[in-house]
Scaffold this motif. Structure first.
Motif, PDB file in Angstrom:
ATOM      1  N   THR A   1      15.039 -36.870 -27.289  1.00 31.08           N
ATOM      2  CA  THR A   1      13.882 -36.709 -28.171  1.00 31.08           C
ATOM      3  C   THR A   1      13.984 -37.726 -29.295  1.00 31.08           C
ATOM      4  O   THR A   1      15.053 -38.293 -29.543  1.00 31.08           O
ATOM      5  CB  THR A   1      13.816 -35.288 -28.769  1.00 31.08           C
ATOM      6  N   GLU A   2      12.875 -37.948 -29.951  1.00 30.01           N
ATOM      7  CA  GLU A   2      12.831 -38.864 -31.087  1.00 30.01           C
ATOM      8  C   GLU A   2      12.520 -38.063 -32.344  1.00 30.01           C
ATOM      9  O   GLU A   2      11.745 -37.111 -32.298  1.00 30.01           O
ATOM     10  CB  GLU A   2      11.744 -39.921 -30.883  1.00 30.01           C
ATOM     11  N   LYS A   3      13.149 -38.482 -33.431  1.00 27.31           N
ATOM     12  CA  LYS A   3      12.936 -37.787 -34.693  1.00 27.31           C
ATOM     13  C   LYS A   3      13.047 -38.785 -35.838  1.00 27.31           C
ATOM     14  O   LYS A   3      13.924 -39.634 -35.837  1.00 27.31           O
ATOM     15  CB  LYS A   3      13.997 -36.694 -34.858  1.00 27.31           C
ATOM     16  N   LYS A   4      12.151 -38.653 -36.799  1.00 21.47           N
ATOM     17  CA  LYS A   4      12.235 -39.492 -37.988  1.00 21.47           C
ATOM     18  C   LYS A   4      13.407 -39.006 -38.833  1.00 21.47           C
ATOM     19  O   LYS A   4      13.469 -37.841 -39.211  1.00 21.47           O
ATOM     20  CB  LYS A   4      10.933 -39.422 -38.781  1.00 21.47           C
ATOM     21  N   MET A   5      14.353 -39.913 -39.060  1.00 21.73           N
ATOM     22  CA  MET A   5      15.560 -39.588 -39.839  1.00 21.73           C
ATOM     23  C   MET A   5      16.009 -40.827 -40.592  1.00 21.73           C
ATOM     24  O   MET A   5      15.801 -41.945 -40.126  1.00 21.73           O
ATOM     25  CB  MET A   5      16.708 -39.151 -38.917  1.00 21.73           C
TER      26      MET A   5
ATOM     27  N   GLY B   1      19.390 -32.587 -29.193  1.00 15.74           N
ATOM     28  CA  GLY B   1      19.518 -32.337 -30.621  1.00 15.74           C
ATOM     29  C   GLY B   1      20.634 -33.083 -31.320  1.00 15.74           C
ATOM     30  O   GLY B   1      20.746 -33.011 -32.546  1.00 15.74           O
TER      31      GLY B   1
END
Length: 114
Positions: free
Chosen positions: A27-31, A41
């Motif tokens: 998955t992709e997540k803004k961090m 995760g």
């Protein structure tokens, strides 16, 4: 949030080459002011501005830092444990990028015991 979208796209393409047991759980997540790629995760790699961030298992950190295009990730002005930055010069070929992706995937898999 400013990050190298071309680098992010190169990563997406490379991740699709992994077996379904890996790439289907990415998955992709803004961090960190950029974009991170996570496996179930757990952060593997990411893009911050023009640099690649990579999670590296502790026993491979010293070797990774010997590369002239690598530096400790110091997002907080203090090196972060098991994180490195790779400059664009260390990502010029798909083989170079793939090497760093593999290190990031290895880190996540160990944490997940896959």
């Amino acid at each position: 949030m400013a990050f190298d979208e071309l680098l992010a796209q190169r990563i997406r393409i490379s991740l699709k080459l992994y077996p379904t047991s890996i790439h289907s759980y990415i998955t992709e997540k803004k961090m960190f002011g950029g974009l991170a790629f996570l496996l179930k995760g757990k952060m593997t790699i990411g893009v911050m501005k023009e640099k690649l961030m990579v999670r590296v298992v502790s026993e491979k950190m010293e070797q990774a830092l010997e590369n002239q295009h690598v530096q400790p990730m110091d997002f907080t002005n203090k090196p972060m444990k098991e994180f490195i930055y790779v400059t664009p010069e260390g990502l010029e070929t798909e083989e170079m990028l793939q090497h760093w992706i593999e290190l990031g995937i290895e880190h996540a898999r160990r944490k997940l015991t896959l």
